[in-house]
Write a protein that holds these residues in place. Structure first.
Motif, short mmCIF file in Angstrom:
data_model
loop_
_atom_site.label_atom_id
_atom_site.label_comp_id
_atom_site.label_asym_id
_atom_site.label_seq_id
_atom_site.Cartn_x
_atom_site.Cartn_y
_atom_site.Cartn_z
N TYR A 1 0.84 -1.18 0.00
CA TYR A 1 0.00 0.00 0.00
C TYR A 1 0.88 1.24 0.00
O TYR A 1 2.09 1.17 0.22
CB TYR A 1 -0.93 0.00 1.21
N CYS A 2 0.29 2.37 -0.27
CA CYS A 2 1.01 3.65 -0.29
C CYS A 2 0.25 4.66 0.56
O CYS A 2 -0.95 4.51 0.78
CB CYS A 2 1.12 4.18 -1.71
N ASP A 53 3.68 5.14 9.18
CA ASP A 53 2.72 5.37 8.09
C ASP A 53 1.52 6.21 8.51
O ASP A 53 0.69 6.56 7.69
CB ASP A 53 2.26 4.07 7.45
N GLY A 54 1.44 6.56 9.79
CA GLY A 54 0.33 7.39 10.25
C GLY A 54 -1.00 6.66 10.25
O GLY A 54 -2.04 7.27 10.07
N HIS A 55 -0.96 5.34 10.48
CA HIS A 55 -2.15 4.49 10.39
C HIS A 55 -3.36 5.07 11.13
O HIS A 55 -4.45 5.14 10.56
CB HIS A 55 -1.84 3.10 10.91
N ASN A 56 -3.19 5.49 12.36
CA ASN A 56 -4.31 6.02 13.13
C ASN A 56 -4.32 7.54 13.20
O ASN A 56 -5.00 8.12 14.02
CB ASN A 56 -4.29 5.44 14.55
N ILE A 62 0.56 16.05 12.99
CA ILE A 62 1.87 16.26 12.38
C ILE A 62 2.76 15.07 12.69
O ILE A 62 2.92 14.68 13.85
CB ILE A 62 2.49 17.58 12.88
N LEU A 63 3.32 14.48 11.64
CA LEU A 63 4.21 13.32 11.75
C LEU A 63 5.60 13.73 11.29
O LEU A 63 5.75 14.64 10.47
CB LEU A 63 3.68 12.18 10.89
N LYS A 78 1.82 15.79 7.05
CA LYS A 78 0.51 15.35 7.51
C LYS A 78 -0.03 14.33 6.51
O LYS A 78 0.10 14.51 5.29
CB LYS A 78 -0.47 16.52 7.60
N LYS A 79 -0.66 13.29 7.04
CA LYS A 79 -1.22 12.26 6.18
C LYS A 79 -2.42 12.81 5.43
O LYS A 79 -3.30 13.47 6.01
CB LYS A 79 -1.65 11.07 7.05
N VAL A 80 -2.47 12.54 4.13
CA VAL A 80 -3.59 12.94 3.30
C VAL A 80 -4.55 11.75 3.16
O VAL A 80 -5.73 11.85 3.45
CB VAL A 80 -3.13 13.42 1.91
N ARG A 81 -4.00 10.61 2.72
CA ARG A 81 -4.82 9.41 2.57
C ARG A 81 -3.92 8.20 2.33
O ARG A 81 -2.77 8.33 1.94
CB ARG A 81 -5.80 9.55 1.41
N GLN A 82 -4.50 7.02 2.56
CA GLN A 82 -3.83 5.76 2.27
C GLN A 82 -4.42 5.17 1.00
O GLN A 82 -5.64 5.22 0.80
CB GLN A 82 -4.00 4.76 3.42
#
Length: 97
Positions: A1-2, A53-56, A62-63, A78-82
């Motif tokens: 996954y990405c 991966d910022g799963h949760n 901010i990661l 910041k996570k946008v989407r998986q």
């Protein structure tokens, strides 16, 4: 996954990178969206996830990230989407390590 992330900050050491194999660090920019693939061996065999991966994480968390080969090239995103199906463009694409 990405996972897609929006780059929030990066250190000045990224822009100063001049080694041929690491010039990609110069192109990391605040506000750009980057795509990061989770593949073995970075993928945990039990959870099938990559660390960081910022799963949760929701879009507001901010990661932190750090470039391989230059630990002084680091920043936040910041996570946008998986994406379950990776379709990362050839530019601004990375791999978890």
């Amino acid at each position: 996954y990405c996972v897609e992330f929006r780059t929030e900050t990066r250190s000045q050491h990224c822009a100063a990178e001049r080694r041929p194999h690491a010039r990609w660090m110069q192109y990391l920019r605040e506000g750009h969206t980057v795509c990061v693939a989770c593949q073995p061996p970075a993928m945990d065999g039990d959870t099938r996830r990559c660390s960081g991966d910022g799963h949760n994480a929701d879009g507001g968390k901010i990661l932190h990230w750090e470039a391989v080969g230059n630990s002084r090239c680091q920043g936040t995103w910041k996570k946008v989407r998986q994406l379950e199906e990776c379709s990362c463009p050839p530019v601004h694409s990375f791999v978890f390590t």
